[in-house]
Design an enzyme around this catalytic site. Structure first.
Site, PDB file in Angstrom:
ATOM      1  CG  ASN A  12      -1.730  -1.130   1.481  1.00  0.00           C
ATOM      2  OD1 ASN A  12      -2.295  -1.679   0.535  1.00  0.00           O
ATOM      3  ND2 ASN A  12      -1.850  -1.558   2.730  1.00  0.00           N
ATOM      4  N   GLY A  40       2.138  -1.252   3.506  1.00  0.00           N
ATOM      5  CA  GLY A  40       1.451  -2.522   3.244  1.00  0.00           C
ATOM      6  C   GLY A  40       2.146  -3.607   4.042  1.00  0.00           C
ATOM      7  CD  GLU A 136      -2.689  -4.871   5.096  1.00  0.00           C
ATOM      8  OE1 GLU A 136      -2.960  -3.991   5.923  1.00  0.00           O
ATOM      9  OE2 GLU A 136      -1.732  -4.779   4.300  1.00  0.00           O
ATOM     10  N   GLY A 211       4.030  -5.291  21.966  1.00  0.00           N
ATOM     11  CA  GLY A 211       4.367  -3.877  21.910  1.00  0.00           C
ATOM     12  C   GLY A 211       5.669  -3.603  22.659  1.00  0.00           C
ATOM     13  N   GLY A 214       7.663  -6.369  24.630  1.00  0.00           N
ATOM     14  CA  GLY A 214       8.516  -7.378  23.995  1.00  0.00           C
ATOM     15  C   GLY A 214       7.672  -8.428  23.303  1.00  0.00           C
ATOM     16  CG  ASP A 241       3.974  -4.911   8.995  1.00  0.00           C
ATOM     17  OD1 ASP A 241       3.239  -5.870   9.303  1.00  0.00           O
ATOM     18  OD2 ASP A 241       3.533  -3.814   8.599  1.00  0.00           O
ATOM     19  CB  ALA A 271      10.729  -0.414  13.175  1.00  0.00           C
TER      20      ALA A 271
END
Ligand code: RIB
Length: 321
Positions: A12, A40, A136, A211, A214, A241, A271
């Site tokens: 996406n 995405g 998805e 989250g 961990g 992801d 990230a």
């Protein structure tokens, strides 16, 4: 290189606006600057696997014939992902994302071309060690890919996101399931009891992302916990992801699950420190530096996380089997 990954999933273009908080239903919030990022879940995971290194990464992806597709293709190829590309008449998938000042997000996806992936599009699996899937793209295609991979002796890893109930036939074809707490509750029908939900699944290995806390896992009869790496979050979009892609790459290069969990938690923490999904995926060198700079989790933090997960006696923390 010891293994090779095929990711079959979505791509996406993410339309992102930052705002003080995520609006409630009926609320309008005055946000900040607007930006687009390649995203995405499938493409983010492919980029994360490729950047993690050690396993060649291919992606089966459906894109429209438009400018958004050009940007998404470029991001995947720049990361070193080779493409099995299905060109659709539908517009390339898009996602509309509000990121709050706390780094949290709310996402609405317009799947577009992602809906064009059919069972017949699965490429040749020879040489592939791991198939990495998400939800998805059409569920019938996801299930068909899992079955074909199982028949071919390829290990099947499913990230059951976005959350939805799953058919028993698909669950039976999985080697590894990766879920967050909400997805675990939806897949098992057991809410608020991670240990019991893990035991209710017949899948050989189930991993739960938690989250900032961990992650934890049940691998056969062994339970593992990996405390999170402390960071100041800027944007959590794509952190899950990153976890999935890095974990798959580690498994494909032959890492043991405890080491793979630690690497995936470090990468997903990094990230969160930069904006965007694929732009947020750290290169392997940064992950290695964080791992080297961080001592193995102490007994107190692993015990606290094991307690949160409902793991009682017999729990193994990573590095403490
Ligand atoms: O997991 C984050 C991703 O979810 C975003 O990149 C967005 O495109 C949606 O797929």
């Amino acid at each position: 290189m010891t293994g090779a990954i095929l990711v079959a999933g979505s791509a996406n273009l993410d339309f992102v606006v930052r705002a003080p908080h995520i609006p409630a239903p009926g609320e309008t919030v005055l946000g900040g600057a607007f930006r687009t990022f390649p995203g995405g879940k499938g493409a983010n995971q492919a980029v994360a696997a490729a950047r993690a290194g050690g396993a060649a990464t291919r992606m089966l992806v459906a894109l429209g014939d438009d400018a958004y597709a050009t940007e998404l293709e470029a991001s995947l190829r720049d990361a070193g992902v080779t493409l099995a590309l299905v060109r659709s008449d539908e517009p390339t998938g898009t996602a509309f994302i509000c990121v709050s000042d706390a780094g949290e997000n709310a996402i609405t996806v317009a799947p577009g071309a992602n809906g064009a992936l059919r069972p017949a599009h699965l490429p040749e699996l020879a040489g592939t060690s791991h198939l990495l899937l998400q939800l998805e793209t059409p569920l019938a295609s996801v299930a068909a890919y899992a079955r074909a991979a199982r028949d071919a002796g390829v290990r099947v890893v499913l990230n059951a996101a976005p959350a939805q109930a799953l058919p028993a036939e698909l669950l039976a074809d999985l080697d590894v399931l990766i879920v967050n707490e909400g997805e675990l509750a939806l897949v098992t029908g057991i809410d608020g009891d991670i240990a019991r939900a893990l035991d209710a699944l017949a899948i050989p290995c189930v991993i739960v992302t938690l989250g900032a806390r961990g992650a934890c896992a049940r691998d056969g009869d062994t339970r593992l916990v990996q405390p999170g790496f402390a960071v100041e979050p800027v944007d959590t979009t794509g952190a899950g992801d990153t976890f999935c892609g890095v974990l798959a790459a580690a498994l494909a290069r032959g890492a043991a699950l405890d080491g793979a969990l630690r690497e995936a938690c470090a990468a997903s923490a990094l990230a969160c420190t930069r904006p965007g999904a694929q732009t947020g995926v750290p290169p392997r060198g940064e992950v290695e530096a964080l791992l080297a700079a961080t001592p193995a989790s102490d007994a107190q933090s692993t015990a606290a996380l094991a307690a949160y997960c409902g793991f009682t006696s017999g729990t193994s923390a990573t590095g403490q089997r």
